[in-house]
Design a protein around this motif. Structure first.
Motif, PDB file in Angstrom:
ATOM      1  N   GLY A 289       0.820  -1.211   0.000  1.00  0.00           N
ATOM      2  CA  GLY A 289       0.000   0.000   0.000  1.00  0.00           C
ATOM      3  C   GLY A 289       0.850   1.256   0.000  1.00  0.00           C
TER       4      GLY A 289
ATOM      5  N   ASN B  24       1.985   3.029  -3.487  1.00  0.00           N
ATOM      6  CA  ASN B  24       1.070   3.732  -4.399  1.00  0.00           C
ATOM      7  C   ASN B  24       1.524   5.177  -4.619  1.00  0.00           C
ATOM      8  OD1 ASN B  24      -1.129   4.437  -5.933  1.00  0.00           O
ATOM      9  ND2 ASN B  24      -2.561   4.561  -4.210  1.00  0.00           N
TER      10      ASN B  24
ATOM     11  N   GLU C  80      -3.858   0.993  -5.033  1.00  0.00           N
ATOM     12  CA  GLU C  80      -3.664   0.826  -3.588  1.00  0.00           C
ATOM     13  C   GLU C  80      -3.377  -0.628  -3.230  1.00  0.00           C
ATOM     14  OE1 GLU C  80      -7.031   2.583  -1.675  1.00  0.00           O
ATOM     15  OE2 GLU C  80      -6.448   4.591  -2.322  1.00  0.00           O
ATOM     16  N   SER C  81      -3.310  -1.487  -4.241  1.00  0.00           N
ATOM     17  CA  SER C  81      -2.995  -2.921  -4.045  1.00  0.00           C
ATOM     18  C   SER C  81      -3.904  -3.562  -3.015  1.00  0.00           C
ATOM     19  CB  SER C  81      -1.529  -3.114  -3.609  1.00  0.00           C
ATOM     20  OG  SER C  81      -0.658  -2.593  -4.555  1.00  0.00           O
ATOM     21  N   LYS C  82      -5.150  -3.116  -2.996  1.00  0.00           N
ATOM     22  CA  LYS C  82      -6.074  -3.708  -2.019  1.00  0.00           C
ATOM     23  C   LYS C  82      -6.545  -5.060  -2.527  1.00  0.00           C
ATOM     24  CE  LYS C  82      -7.717   0.023   0.748  1.00  0.00           C
ATOM     25  NZ  LYS C  82      -8.292   1.315   0.405  1.00  0.00           N
TER      26      LYS C  82
END
Ligand code: CP
Ligand code: NVA
Length: 334
Positions: free
Chosen positions: A19, A22, A328-330
């Motif tokens: 996260g 980003n 956000e690589s969620k």
């Protein structure tokens, strides 16, 4: 049936060092923390294991400019394919269309491009121009090779080592040849950050500076990574788990070719030199390679060569990098 990775993992636990990437730039490996580097490698594995799945939701609608002042096969194509598979569009410009600082200041070019695209990938001679560009850019900037560093190559290299050995920590890597070049510098940073030992085998004229060796010592401190330089190629290679080399003359350094050929010849990776490494030692090269110069054909085409795995992994590791810098690589279980 197509599987959209984002939907499948939308409910997985989120907090992750990814996260924090980003919106950031990647100009050299040391821009990352060891935890971020580790997370990028885990995301690389996640995406590679799902390479046959539909991944086009991950960067759908994004546009990334690829601006190259120097030739490229692997970097250009692996970025273009990665972006296509992630659902983004790549815009490529080279030569006279783009040379940092030639038609306008790096800052003006960066401000203009930041109004058009979501990220900029740059291959350039001048690392300081790249830093000026990144300093003014409002979108992530990725170094696709400068005279100083080649971080995208290093991401693929340490990922390849992880695939081969399970862990990078504790490995002994020998780098033979021009120990001051971009590939050597980025490999060494990544290796020590992950807890490996790197031995350079280079003549005094081509060994990394004391300042860079000291930086590697600091970077490796928390993970136990170390760096040493040897003039004797056998001492550098003895017992190594991996032996790495690169061209003796990098792009932009052609005026030194004759001198490099003479000075670096004893550091060529031959079967005889490989016999001092561990029997399982992998041979590594970023490519393009020159058989009969920095490496013999028997070694690069032999059973312990992982050079084409490295080349393939450029694409997987750059996918991970693009996703980490642009989202956000969620939702990834990383
Ligand atoms: N290894 C590498 O960066 O190759 P290219 O110069 O072909 O991109
Ligand atoms: N050190 C080489 C790497 C090529 C991928 C160069 O800069 O030309």
């Amino acid at each position: 049936m197509c599987i959209n990775i984002q939907n499948v993992y939308a409910v997985a636990p989120a907090p992750s060092p990814l996260g924090s990437l980003n919106g950031r730039h990647l100009l050299q490996v040391s821009d990352l923390s060891p935890l971020e580097l580790d997370a990028l490698l885990r995301l690389t594995r996640f995406l590679k294991e799902r390479a046959g799945h539909e991944q086009s939701g991950l960067l759908r609608g994004r546009t990334v400019a690829l601006l190259f002042e120097k030739p490229s096969l692997r970097t250009r194509v692996s970025f273009e394919v990665a972006l296509t598979q992630l659902g983004a569009k790549a815009l490529f410009a080279q030569g006279a269309e783009f040379a940092i600082g030639s038609r306008e200041t790096p800052e003006d070019a960066a401000r203009v491009l930041s109004r058009y695209v979501d990220a900029v990938v740059i291959r350039t001679h001048d690392h300081s121009g790249l830093e000026r560009f990144a300093g003014a850019a409002g979108v992530p900037v990725i170094n696709a090779l400068s005279a100083e560093s080649h971080p995208c190559q290093a991401l693929a290299d340490v990922f390849t080592l992880r695939e081969r050995f399970g862990e990078v920590a504790g490995l002994h890597i020998a780098y033979l040849g021009d120990g001051r070049n971009n590939v050597a510098a980025s490999l060494a940073q990544a290796a020590v950050m992950l807890g490996a030992t790197i031995h350079f085998g280079s003549p005094p004229t081509h060994r990394p500076s004391e300042g860079f060796l000291a930086q590697l010592g600091r970077l490796g401190k928390s993970a136990g990574g170390r760096a040493r330089a040897f003039s004797n190629p056998v001492r550098a290679v003895r017992g190594a788990d991996a032996v790495y080399t690169d061209v003796w003359t990098s792009m932009g350094e052609e005026r030194y070719r004759e001198r490099n050929d003479a000075m670096l010849r004893p550091y060529g990776v031959t079967e005889e030199l490989m016999s001092y490494a561990a029997p399982h030692a992998a041979f590594m090269h970023c490519l393009p390679a020159h058989r009969g110069e920095e490496v013999s054909a028997a070694v690069i085409d032999g059973p312990n060569s992982v050079v084409f795995d490295q080349a393939e992994n450029r694409m997987h590791s750059q996918k991970a990098l693009l996703v980490a810098l642009l989202t956000e690589s969620k939702g990834f279980p990383i």
